[in-house]
Design an enzyme around this catalytic site. Structure first.
Site, short mmCIF file in Angstrom:
data_model
loop_
_atom_site.label_atom_id
_atom_site.label_comp_id
_atom_site.label_asym_id
_atom_site.label_seq_id
_atom_site.Cartn_x
_atom_site.Cartn_y
_atom_site.Cartn_z
CB CYS A 1 -0.94 0.02 1.29
SG CYS A 1 -1.98 -1.56 1.38
CG HIS B 1 -3.29 3.04 1.68
ND1 HIS B 1 -3.66 2.71 0.49
CD2 HIS B 1 -3.48 2.01 2.53
CE1 HIS B 1 -4.13 1.58 0.69
NE2 HIS B 1 -4.14 1.18 2.01
CG ASN C 1 -6.93 -0.96 0.66
OD1 ASN C 1 -6.18 -0.70 -0.31
ND2 ASN C 1 -6.62 -1.59 1.82
#
Length: 315
Positions: free
Chosen positions: A113, A241, A271
């Site tokens: 990430c 993020h 995500n």
């Protein structure tokens, strides 16, 4: 030694949209349960015929077009991804081939990430050291390939997509558009976010990541601002993020970015791992939420447990 700047951005998401209602027909969950815990309403899911490098190439082509550059003008391609199925050719080489690039250096960056912000720092360093003049930096992940769609704790989180940036040397005598990176890791928490096994599957210790992110990251983000010679109040936008809205919103407040637009693309995209920061940043630019020259904090965190952030000037 020359600084660097982002000259253009681009993003791409697959056409298929998976809603919370769709997920409720697949696993024991509901729209209310998902939105109350992670804030996600929809996510885009790639088909079996849409590999990671295709997602990346679409976003890259848009960034190149926005920058007014042709593929032959790029001398380094960096692709941040953790969902490449094959070991070789790497995703950067495949993206270069799809775009018809004649011979750039090609490297993948697997920091999950935090991959895009690591790759962006690497691009900046390459330009400063004279190793590259124009760099294509892509964050792309197909999280649907590594997700157990019977596990309601993880399948509600993920989406697929890509975002890209063109990074170029700043003109002599002008201010650098990419600030110094603040990066690191927490090795003892490396298992908190995982993609492992055969077949590989995404798993995480959600509460551990939440506690670490909301308590430790604000200080790191403020240090990234200090390294750029700014305060959080100077920021025009914050692009973290996009892991979970319950992480993004408290983090932005604790950083102290009181005047900043806060990216909340997680609501619509889920995500998307390494794609989440360039995807959200590109959308802010496209929507006119930020203007050219505005200072924007980018900060990635997650797998390994790694983190990296820098202040950039909006293209």
């Amino acid at each position: 030694m020359s600084g660097s700047r982002i000259t253009a951005l681009g993003h791409y998401q697959p056409a298929r949209v998976l809603t919370n209602e769709d997920l409720a027909s697949m696993v024991d969950t509901s729209d209310a349960w998902i939105t109350s815990r992670v804030g996600i309403r929809t996510r885009h899911i790639a088909g079996s015929d849409e590999p990671v490098d295709e997602l990346a190439a679409h976003a890259a082509a848009k960034a190149l077009a926005a920058a007014g550059r042709t593929p032959d003008q790029i001398d380094l391609v960096l692709v941040a991804t953790s969902t490449a199925i094959d070991r070789s050719p790497n995703m950067a080489a495949r993206v270069a081939a799809r775009l018809g690039m004649p011979g750039p250096a090609v490297m993948d960056v697997n920091v999950v990430c935090a991959g895009f912000t690591h790759a962006l720092a690497t691009a900046d360093h390459a330009v400063r050291a004279g190793g590259a003049h124009r760099v294509l930096v892509v964050g792309a992940d197909k999280m649907s390939d590594v997700t157990d769609w019977t596990d309601r704790t993880t399948c509600v989180l993920v989406g697929d997509g890509a975002g890209a940036a063109v990074v170029e040397a700043a003109a002599p005598g002008t201010e650098s558009g990419i600030g110094p990176v603040l990066w690191g890791s927490v090795p003892e928490m490396g298992n908190a976010v995982r993609i492992e096994g055969t077949p590989p599957r995404f798993a995480q210790e959600g509460q551990s990541v939440y506690r670490w992110a909301t308590t430790r990251l604000p200080a790191f983000a403020r240090r990234a601002c200090e390294k750029a010679g700014l305060t959080p109040a100077d920021l025009a936008a914050v692009v973290l993020h996009q892991a979970n809205l319950r992480i993004v919103e408290p983090l932005a407040r604790r950083i102290g970015a009181v005047n900043a637009v806060v990216a909340r693309d997680v609501v619509d995209s889920g995500n998307t791992s390494a794609a989440s920061i360039p995807l959200a940043f590109s959308k802010l630019v496209e929507q006119g939420a930020v203007s050219a020259g505005d200072p924007v904090l980018l900060f990635g965190f997650g797998g390994n447990l790694s983190y990296a952030g820098q202040v950039v000037r909006c293209p």
